[in-house]
Design a protein around this motif. Structure first.
Motif, PDB file in Angstrom:
ATOM      1  N   ALA A   1      63.080  31.524 130.869  1.00  0.00           N
ATOM      2  CA  ALA A   1      64.138  30.277 131.047  1.00  0.00           C
ATOM      3  C   ALA A   1      65.728  31.428 132.118  1.00  0.00           C
ATOM      4  O   ALA A   1      65.990  32.190 131.441  1.00  0.00           O
ATOM      5  CB  ALA A   1      64.681  29.386 130.729  1.00  0.00           C
ATOM      6  N   SER A   2      65.724  30.535 133.136  1.00  0.00           N
ATOM      7  CA  SER A   2      67.029  31.035 134.086  1.00  0.00           C
ATOM      8  C   SER A   2      67.954  29.669 134.710  1.00  0.00           C
ATOM      9  O   SER A   2      67.065  29.124 135.555  1.00  0.00           O
ATOM     10  CB  SER A   2      67.060  32.314 134.438  1.00  0.00           C
ATOM     11  OG  SER A   2      67.946  32.562 135.676  1.00  0.00           O
ATOM     12  N   ASP A   3      69.146  29.763 134.803  1.00  0.00           N
ATOM     13  CA  ASP A   3      69.606  29.168 135.609  1.00  0.00           C
ATOM     14  C   ASP A   3      69.528  29.870 137.157  1.00  0.00           C
ATOM     15  O   ASP A   3      69.855  28.295 137.929  1.00  0.00           O
ATOM     16  CB  ASP A   3      71.590  29.023 135.400  1.00  0.00           C
ATOM     17  CG  ASP A   3      71.557  27.932 134.330  1.00  0.00           C
ATOM     18  OD1 ASP A   3      70.575  27.516 133.851  1.00  0.00           O
ATOM     19  OD2 ASP A   3      72.782  28.184 133.720  1.00  0.00           O
ATOM     20  N   LEU A   4      69.314  30.941 137.190  1.00  0.00           N
ATOM     21  CA  LEU A   4      69.119  31.223 138.373  1.00  0.00           C
ATOM     22  C   LEU A   4      67.658  31.425 139.125  1.00  0.00           C
ATOM     23  O   LEU A   4      67.463  31.657 139.961  1.00  0.00           O
ATOM     24  CB  LEU A   4      69.225  32.689 138.416  1.00  0.00           C
ATOM     25  CG  LEU A   4      71.252  32.566 138.591  1.00  0.00           C
ATOM     26  CD1 LEU A   4      71.542  34.037 138.534  1.00  0.00           C
ATOM     27  CD2 LEU A   4      71.746  32.262 140.023  1.00  0.00           C
ATOM     28  N   THR A   5      66.708  30.205 138.620  1.00  0.00           N
ATOM     29  CA  THR A   5      64.942  30.060 138.644  1.00  0.00           C
ATOM     30  C   THR A   5      65.307  28.799 138.749  1.00  0.00           C
ATOM     31  O   THR A   5      64.557  28.665 137.415  1.00  0.00           O
ATOM     32  CB  THR A   5      64.334  30.825 137.457  1.00  0.00           C
ATOM     33  OG1 THR A   5      65.087  32.432 137.514  1.00  0.00           O
ATOM     34  CG2 THR A   5      62.699  30.922 137.915  1.00  0.00           C
ATOM     35  N   PRO A   6      65.245  27.924 138.622  1.00  0.00           N
ATOM     36  CA  PRO A   6      66.152  26.355 139.118  1.00  0.00           C
ATOM     37  C   PRO A   6      64.580  26.312 138.153  1.00  0.00           C
ATOM     38  O   PRO A   6      64.358  24.883 137.733  1.00  0.00           O
ATOM     39  CB  PRO A   6      66.052  25.900 139.795  1.00  0.00           C
ATOM     40  CG  PRO A   6      66.092  26.578 141.442  1.00  0.00           C
ATOM     41  CD  PRO A   6      66.462  28.264 140.277  1.00  0.00           C
ATOM     42  N   CYS A   7      64.153  26.425 139.041  1.00  0.00           N
ATOM     43  CA  CYS A   7      62.048  26.157 138.053  1.00  0.00           C
ATOM     44  C   CYS A   7      61.705  26.349 136.371  1.00  0.00           C
ATOM     45  O   CYS A   7      60.879  25.259 136.424  1.00  0.00           O
ATOM     46  CB  CYS A   7      60.793  26.600 139.230  1.00  0.00           C
ATOM     47  SG  CYS A   7      60.909  26.098 141.409  1.00  0.00           S
TER      48      CYS A   7
ATOM     49  N   VAL B   1      65.529  34.513 144.982  1.00  0.00           N
ATOM     50  CA  VAL B   1      66.278  36.451 144.584  1.00  0.00           C
ATOM     51  C   VAL B   1      65.733  37.088 146.354  1.00  0.00           C
ATOM     52  O   VAL B   1      64.959  36.674 147.189  1.00  0.00           O
ATOM     53  CB  VAL B   1      64.515  36.632 143.914  1.00  0.00           C
ATOM     54  CG1 VAL B   1      65.042  38.198 144.067  1.00  0.00           C
ATOM     55  CG2 VAL B   1      65.168  36.382 142.503  1.00  0.00           C
ATOM     56  N   ARG B   2      66.060  38.000 146.684  1.00  0.00           N
ATOM     57  CA  ARG B   2      66.224  38.339 148.308  1.00  0.00           C
ATOM     58  C   ARG B   2      66.161  40.067 147.641  1.00  0.00           C
ATOM     59  O   ARG B   2      66.845  40.411 146.892  1.00  0.00           O
ATOM     60  CB  ARG B   2      67.716  38.919 148.801  1.00  0.00           C
ATOM     61  CG  ARG B   2      67.927  37.250 149.562  1.00  0.00           C
ATOM     62  CD  ARG B   2      69.740  37.346 150.061  1.00  0.00           C
ATOM     63  NE  ARG B   2      69.406  36.240 150.602  1.00  0.00           N
ATOM     64  CZ  ARG B   2      70.538  35.551 151.386  1.00  0.00           C
ATOM     65  NH1 ARG B   2      71.545  36.785 152.006  1.00  0.00           N
ATOM     66  NH2 ARG B   2      70.639  34.527 151.796  1.00  0.00           N
ATOM     67  N   PRO B   3      65.004  41.143 149.121  1.00  0.00           N
ATOM     68  CA  PRO B   3      65.096  40.019 149.530  1.00  0.00           C
ATOM     69  C   PRO B   3      63.404  39.466 149.774  1.00  0.00           C
ATOM     70  O   PRO B   3      62.807  38.412 150.339  1.00  0.00           O
ATOM     71  CB  PRO B   3      64.241  41.351 150.041  1.00  0.00           C
ATOM     72  CG  PRO B   3      64.274  42.522 149.691  1.00  0.00           C
ATOM     73  CD  PRO B   3      65.363  42.289 148.301  1.00  0.00           C
ATOM     74  N   THR B   4      62.888  39.257 147.943  1.00  0.00           N
ATOM     75  CA  THR B   4      61.484  38.769 147.894  1.00  0.00           C
ATOM     76  C   THR B   4      61.514  39.180 146.775  1.00  0.00           C
ATOM     77  O   THR B   4      61.157  40.130 145.754  1.00  0.00           O
ATOM     78  CB  THR B   4      60.583  39.435 149.008  1.00  0.00           C
ATOM     79  OG1 THR B   4      58.828  38.344 148.071  1.00  0.00           O
ATOM     80  CG2 THR B   4      60.264  39.719 149.127  1.00  0.00           C
TER      81      THR B   4
END
Length: 568
Positions: free
Chosen positions: A42-48, A83-86
């Motif tokens: 879980a993470s707010d930066l991983t919305p899924c 997330v960058r670059p991929t």
């Protein structure tokens, strides 16, 4: 149990371990009760995956009910869209970090919570490497949003609508209006993209309680399944059912059949190869073609079809699909419940035969991923025929070459670009080493002048990946990649390239003696990644090619659950 090495006994070390963990737990917590980690991405930066904290609570309740001690363990989370670059650059790092934390801590078993594309693969790689009892809860897809009464498939319709803007058939204003309707709820992509694919394949592999994968993220039945999974995790420890007893060659056979029948993402190839590599299972590209290429496509889901993931769930889900191809499955493959996967079939009806096609009338007779070889891809390349244009599956055209993704963006809409409907667009420098991280750029947007002429597909070839939500006649994962000295680095504008998917070949139609005199493109070489420190350098120095899963060379093979040194 494994945790006894920390907690059992009367010495100073056991005292310290118990004392620091005795924050509100009863004395019995250290007396033979399985210690179960809940590896939470879980993470707010991983919305899924942002809803997985709620799922974790249900898992923990189930663990406690069954007599275990739940221990939430936040692990590396990778948000595909941000997330960058991929995100693929960090899959191996996430797997390595999770593996090390599972091994280093007093844990007897683990529940793996993932959703977004790379999280389930990285968790499975970690669990396979440390080989403690493990079970997966996929976070599930979002509900379908609509715009002007039309369902939207996230990812797939973004690509489609953005191309219509470039073609001049959709206004920029209308395109932006659809943005707020694309993501309706919590959960991952609602198309048969990589996240949906890997959740379903985790079940086909036997690592999910059968019937769970594909449950929409907002559906309360996901929380019920999470609770049941927590209960099962305790039983896994007491029964000593480890990943190495569940994940066998037979399990991967069934996953490949499922991949074809659901029309799953090409990214599943590199992820399954990487998980198998951690277990020492001899899985190859040839297995995907041999087992999966003749399997019928039964699921009518975007990007290959019309419907979306909540439609698949209401139509009967994965078990209904697998029942239709049960004769193609390996009956010896077990699940985390201890029962064979095939034992859950036989009473899984199709509730909507438009979404899940009965075997006699498939969406396509052969829906599996095809593996191509030839002088342009000596170690192999893949294509998803179900997402391609039938008239391009046999094609001969002249190459239009781009030396990097930056070169592509700079020139693709140049009106003087020598490209037409018969051209073969070639993009290099996008493999594991070259980018680095093998980005999802293989489904190159078409040149504007082709779109304006009504053309919606041409053959595209790349050493990178494409989103599982994407479509088109795209040859990808070309191995060896350009940056590793593969023949893709030798292609020049105007070269003839022959694609023959039925014949399983990809050929650069240039005389062998001429190829022998060519050198790699200096423009491409100048764009290859050249990191000097940190994870990127470690990755570029040690990453393997796509045909073996793009793992790091020193992570292949299981390391077991033993720590190298005990604390003193």
């Amino acid at each position: 149990m494994r945790s006894d090495a920390w907690y059992a006994g009367d010495d100073r070390n056991a005292y310290i371990h118990r004392a620091w963990m005795r924050r509100g737990v009863p004395d019995s917590a250290f007396e033979g009760r399985p210690q179960i980690a809940v590896a939470n991405t879980a993470s707010d930066l991983t919305p899924c995956n942002s809803h997985l904290d709620e799922v974790a609570r249900s898992v923990k309740n189930g663990i406690y009910e069954a007599g275990g001690i739940p221990l939430e363990l936040p692990v590396v989370s990778l948000g595909e869209t941000l997330v960058r670059p991929t995100a693929m650059l960090w899959r191996n790092m996430a797997a390595m970090a999770t593996e090390e934390m599972l091994r280093a801590n007093p844990i007897d078993g683990v529940v793996l919570l993932g959703g977004c594309d790379k999280t389930i693969p990285s968790l499975l790689m970690a669990a396979a490497s440390v080989d403690i009892p493990a079970v997966v809860v996929p976070g599930g897809p979002m509900l379908t949003g609509t715009f002007r009464g039309v369902p939207l498939g996230c990812g797939t319709d973004v690509w489609r609508l953005s191309e219509e803007v470039r073609a001049g058939t959709l206004s920029q204003e209308d395109f932006l209006r659809s943005e707020s309707a694309t993501i309706r709820s919590r959960g991952h992509c609602n198309t048969m993209g990589t996240a949906s694919t890997m959740g379903l394949l985790a079940e086909a592999l036997g690592t999910v309680i059968p019937g769970t994968a594909g449950t929409p993220a907002p559906d309360s039945r996901l929380l019920v399944a999470a609770h049941e999974t927590g209960v099962l995790a305790v039983d896994l420890v007491r029964s000593e059912r480890r990943p190495s007893t569940i994940l066998t060659k037979a399990s991967f056979h069934n996953a490949i059949v499922a991949l074809a029948a659901i029309g799953g993402s090409t990214n599943a190839v590199v992820h399954l190869l990487a998980v198998a590599g951690r277990l020492g299972i001899d899985l190859t590209l040839e297995d995907f073609d041999r087992i999966g290429s003749r399997v019928p496509l039964l699921v009518d889901l975007a990007p290959a079809g019309r419907f979306l993931m909540d439609d698949l769930f209401r139509a009967g889900g994965l078990l209904a699909v697998l029942e239709q191809v049960s004769d193609l499955l390996d009956p010896t493959a077990l699940t985390v419940t201890g029962e064979p996967l095939v034992s859950y079939l036989g009473s899984s009806p199709i509730w909507d035969p438009e979404v899940i096609r009965p075997r006699p009338r498939p969406l396509l007779e052969e829906g599996g991923i095809a593996v191509l070889r030839g002088n342009l891809a000596p170690s192999g390349a893949v294509i998803k025929p179900a997402a391609a244009s039938a008239h391009l599956l046999r094609h001969r055209g002249r190459a239009v070459v781009f030396d990097s993704i930056e070169d592509f963006h700079a020139r693709v809409d140049d009106p003087d670009l020598p490209v037409d409907a018969a051209s073969v667009m070639v993009l290099r420098g996008c493999g594991p080493k070259g980018y680095p991280g093998m980005p999802e750029v293989s489904n190159m947007p078409l040149p504007k002048k082709l779109l304006e002429a009504g053309i919606r597909d041409v053959v595209r070839i790349c050493d990178g990946r494409m989103s599982g939500t994407a479509y088109g006649t795209v040859v990808l994962h070309v191995s060896p990649e350009s940056a590793a000295g593969g023949p893709l680095s030798l292609v020049r504008d105007g070269d003839w390239i022959i694609l023959d998917v039925p014949g399983r070949t990809l050929t650069l139609d240039v005389p062998t003696d001429e190829l022998a005199t060519r050198t790699s493109s200096p423009e491409a070489a100048a764009a290859y990644a050249a990191p000097t420190r940190g994870w990127e350098k470690l990755y570029v120095d040690h990453v393997l090619q796509a045909d073996t899963g793009a793992d790091l060379d020193f992570l292949v093979g299981s390391s077991g659950d033993q720590v190298s040194r005990e604390s003193h």
